[in-house]
Design an enzyme around this catalytic site. Structure first.
Site, PDB file in Angstrom:
ATOM      1  N   CYS A 112       0.805  -1.235   0.000  1.00  0.00           N
ATOM      2  CA  CYS A 112       0.000   0.000   0.000  1.00  0.00           C
ATOM      3  C   CYS A 112       0.835   1.280   0.000  1.00  0.00           C
ATOM      4  CB  CYS A 112      -0.979  -0.009   1.161  1.00  0.00           C
ATOM      5  SG  CYS A 112      -2.068  -1.427   1.109  1.00  0.00           S
ATOM      6  N   HIS A 252      -3.675   6.624   3.453  1.00  0.00           N
ATOM      7  CA  HIS A 252      -4.052   5.420   2.708  1.00  0.00           C
ATOM      8  C   HIS A 252      -5.476   5.040   3.115  1.00  0.00           C
ATOM      9  CE1 HIS A 252      -4.277   1.531   1.016  1.00  0.00           C
ATOM     10  NE2 HIS A 252      -4.068   0.868   2.130  1.00  0.00           N
ATOM     11  N   ASN A 282     -10.261  -0.248  -0.581  1.00  0.00           N
ATOM     12  CA  ASN A 282      -8.802  -0.183  -0.447  1.00  0.00           C
ATOM     13  C   ASN A 282      -8.166  -0.528  -1.795  1.00  0.00           C
ATOM     14  OD1 ASN A 282      -6.102  -0.652   0.086  1.00  0.00           O
ATOM     15  ND2 ASN A 282      -6.456  -1.823   1.957  1.00  0.00           N
TER      16      ASN A 282
HETATM   17  N1  ACO Z   1     -19.456  -9.448   7.232  1.00  0.00           N
HETATM   18  C1  ACO Z   1     -19.988  -9.853   8.392  1.00  0.00           C
HETATM   19  N2  ACO Z   1     -19.232 -10.326   9.406  1.00  0.00           N
HETATM   20  C2  ACO Z   1     -17.905 -10.363   9.214  1.00  0.00           C
HETATM   21  C3  ACO Z   1     -17.293  -9.965   8.029  1.00  0.00           C
HETATM   22  C4  ACO Z   1     -18.129  -9.486   6.997  1.00  0.00           C
HETATM   23  N3  ACO Z   1     -17.643  -9.062   5.810  1.00  0.00           N
HETATM   24  N4  ACO Z   1     -15.956 -10.111   8.128  1.00  0.00           N
HETATM   25  C5  ACO Z   1     -15.719 -10.604   9.355  1.00  0.00           C
HETATM   26  N5  ACO Z   1     -16.896 -10.768  10.008  1.00  0.00           N
HETATM   27  C6  ACO Z   1     -17.116 -11.285  11.344  1.00  0.00           C
HETATM   28  C7  ACO Z   1     -15.979 -12.162  11.822  1.00  0.00           C
HETATM   29  O1  ACO Z   1     -16.150 -13.476  11.351  1.00  0.00           O
HETATM   30  C8  ACO Z   1     -16.110 -12.068  13.310  1.00  0.00           C
HETATM   31  O2  ACO Z   1     -17.146 -12.928  13.730  1.00  0.00           O
HETATM   32  P1  ACO Z   1     -16.989 -13.768  15.107  1.00  0.00           P
HETATM   33  O3  ACO Z   1     -16.899 -12.723  16.181  1.00  0.00           O
HETATM   34  O4  ACO Z   1     -18.229 -14.577  15.125  1.00  0.00           O
HETATM   35  O5  ACO Z   1     -15.727 -14.541  14.961  1.00  0.00           O
HETATM   36  C9  ACO Z   1     -16.601 -10.630  13.531  1.00  0.00           C
HETATM   37  O6  ACO Z   1     -17.124 -10.193  12.264  1.00  0.00           O
HETATM   38  C10 ACO Z   1     -15.493  -9.681  13.951  1.00  0.00           C
HETATM   39  O7  ACO Z   1     -14.387  -9.921  13.130  1.00  0.00           O
HETATM   40  P2  ACO Z   1     -13.073  -9.063  13.266  1.00  0.00           P
HETATM   41  O8  ACO Z   1     -12.058  -9.524  12.251  1.00  0.00           O
HETATM   42  O9  ACO Z   1     -12.639  -8.994  14.676  1.00  0.00           O
HETATM   43  O10 ACO Z   1     -13.654  -7.627  12.838  1.00  0.00           O
HETATM   44  P3  ACO Z   1     -12.932  -6.243  12.864  1.00  0.00           P
HETATM   45  O11 ACO Z   1     -13.722  -5.273  13.615  1.00  0.00           O
HETATM   46  O12 ACO Z   1     -11.455  -6.368  13.193  1.00  0.00           O
HETATM   47  O13 ACO Z   1     -13.033  -5.799  11.333  1.00  0.00           O
HETATM   48  C11 ACO Z   1     -11.633  -5.698   9.416  1.00  0.00           C
HETATM   49  C12 ACO Z   1     -12.427  -6.590  10.346  1.00  0.00           C
HETATM   50  C13 ACO Z   1     -12.585  -4.755   8.713  1.00  0.00           C
HETATM   51  C14 ACO Z   1     -10.938  -6.573   8.380  1.00  0.00           C
HETATM   52  C15 ACO Z   1     -10.593  -4.892  10.216  1.00  0.00           C
HETATM   53  O14 ACO Z   1      -9.890  -5.739  11.099  1.00  0.00           O
HETATM   54  C16 ACO Z   1      -9.626  -4.147   9.361  1.00  0.00           C
HETATM   55  O15 ACO Z   1      -9.971  -3.249   8.625  1.00  0.00           O
HETATM   56  N6  ACO Z   1      -8.330  -4.500   9.438  1.00  0.00           N
HETATM   57  C17 ACO Z   1      -7.338  -3.847   8.650  1.00  0.00           C
HETATM   58  C18 ACO Z   1      -7.428  -4.330   7.257  1.00  0.00           C
HETATM   59  C19 ACO Z   1      -6.509  -3.562   6.372  1.00  0.00           C
HETATM   60  O16 ACO Z   1      -6.458  -2.361   6.440  1.00  0.00           O
HETATM   61  N7  ACO Z   1      -5.750  -4.247   5.595  1.00  0.00           N
HETATM   62  C20 ACO Z   1      -4.811  -3.540   4.795  1.00  0.00           C
HETATM   63  C21 ACO Z   1      -4.472  -4.374   3.725  1.00  0.00           C
HETATM   64  S1  ACO Z   1      -3.585  -3.361   2.668  1.00  0.00           S
HETATM   65  C22 ACO Z   1      -2.469  -4.228   1.750  1.00  0.00           C
HETATM   66  O17 ACO Z   1      -1.309  -4.237   2.073  1.00  0.00           O
HETATM   67  C23 ACO Z   1      -3.010  -4.966   0.530  1.00  0.00           C
END
Ligand code: ACO
Length: 325
Positions: A112, A252, A282
């Site tokens: 990123c 970002h 993203n």
């Molecule tokens: N829809 C519904 N429920 C979902 C979804 C979805 N799309 N995705 C996950 N859940 C559920 C999970 O299964 C979990 O359920 P459980 O409690 O029964 O196990 C619950 O929601 C909470 O999951 P978490 O992963 O703890 O949710 P969180 O609040 O952390 O949000 C997210 C997840 C959005 C991915 C967040 O952690 C995030 O944005 N992380 C950073 C991601 C990012 O910026 N990545 C950069 C990549 S850039 C690159 O280098 C390519």
């Protein structure tokens, strides 16, 4: 020597994937996605387009704005995590499409923050007499490495490209300070496991869906906020500015909660933060150049303004730059 960002351009694919569309593919909901990420829709490249096609279209726009011919470009840098091929470099394919016959060309894999890393490399190259005009592109087709059976990741990513023409003259530099950092200890938290030399393509890698991006979202989140805050503070300190001096924070676009947490930690007013994650998702290395290009087109960026760009991504790596627009 002054390094100047003389023009920006972007290309966003027409095809839109909404949260309602995703509700039909995986068990998710519009309200979950909006609340947890801030994303409402993302753009997806046409099946016939690869990353170089998006990069080329963004580059054409930037060159037109800069009133430069492709033959005047000395180097093409493409920052991408989704190259057309493992090799040759996507930048070489962009070069061929543009007809930029004089240019050197190579890719930068810095996830990123790739655009910020590429700008820093361009700045270094411009200190060498041979180079005058450099095309710096961030381009991604993340939809090609996104697992649309994995609701943890498939709601996050979109496709697009942004390009900058960077040149030099005798005036002050547009880049006031920069900071790049890596933390490879945690590289497994966000990766594409197969297809490289560690795990070459095989029946098993395809069966196990190892050619798609894997991420431990919650861990990434924590590292992202801390890393972006640290990088942003470093560039402010290095240039002798405080956060209240900033006209624009262009972070970002990974998750609205990461953007908000970073903004709060830095003590920057909400109206100084540019956000388009609701429309783009993203787009990794394309996210910052797309945002800057949009801001320029909307007339939001005025000459002389202080613009702080900051990013983080797979590696983990972080980067920030303080720009005088
Ligand atoms: N829809 C519904 N429920 C979902 C979804 C979805 N799309 N995705 C996950 N859940 C559920 C999970 O299964 C979990 O359920 P459980 O409690 O029964 O196990 C619950 O929601 C909470 O999951 P978490 O992963 O703890 O949710 P969180 O609040 O952390 O949000 C997210 C997840 C959005 C991915 C967040 O952690 C995030 O944005 N992380 C950073 C991601 C990012 O910026 N990545 C950069 C990549 S850039 C690159 O280098 C390519």
């Amino acid at each position: 020597m002054g390094v100047k960002i003389v023009a920006m351009g972007s290309y966003i694919p027409e095809n839109i994937l909404t949260n309602a569309d995703l509700e039909k593919i995986v068990e998710t909901s519009d309200s979950w996605i909006v609340e947890r990420t801030g994303i409402r829709e993302r753009h997806i490249a046409s099946p016939e387009d690869a990353t170089s096609d998006l990069a080329y279209r963004a580059a054409v726009k930037a060159l037109q704005k800069a009133e430069l011919e492709p033959e005047q470009i000395d180097v093409i840098l493409v920052a991408t995590a989704c190259p057309d091929y493992l090799f040759p470099a996507t930048a070489c394919i962009v070069q061929a499409h543009l007809g930029a016959k004089r240019s050197a060309c190579f890719d930068i894999e810095a996830a990123c923050p790739g655009f910020i890393y590429a700008l820093e490399i361009a700045r270094g190259l411009l200190s060498i007499p041979n180079y005058r005009n450099i095309l710096v592109i961030g381009a991604e087709t993340l939809s090609r490495i996104t697992d649309y059976t994995d609701r943890n990741t498939c709601v996050l990513f979109g496709d697009g490209a942004g390009a900058a023409v960077v040149t030099k003259d005798n005036s002050d530099s547009d880049i006031l300070s920069s900071y790049l950092k890596g933390n490879g200890e945690v590289h497994k938290l966000l990766m594409l496991p197969a297809g490289g030399s560690r795990k070459p393509a095989s029946f098993e890698t395809v069966r196990d869906r190892d050619h798609y991006l894997k991420m431990q979202g919650r861990e990434v989140f924590k590292h992202a906020v801390n890393g972006m805050q640290d990088a942003a503070q470093k560039v402010l300190e290095r240039a002798g500015f405080r956060s209240e001096d900033i006209d624009w924070l262009v972070p970002h676009q990974a998750n609205i909660r990461i953007i908000e947490a970073t903004r709060e930690k830095l003590g920057i007013q909400p109206n100084k933060v540019y956000v388009n994650i609701d429309r783009m998702g993203n787009t990794s290395a394309a996210s910052i150049p797309i945002a800057l290009s949009e801001m320029e087109d909307k007339g939001l960026l005025k000459r002389g303004q202080l613009v702080l760009i900051v990013s983080f991504g797979a590696g983990f790596i972080y980067g920030a730059m303080l720009l005088r627009w």
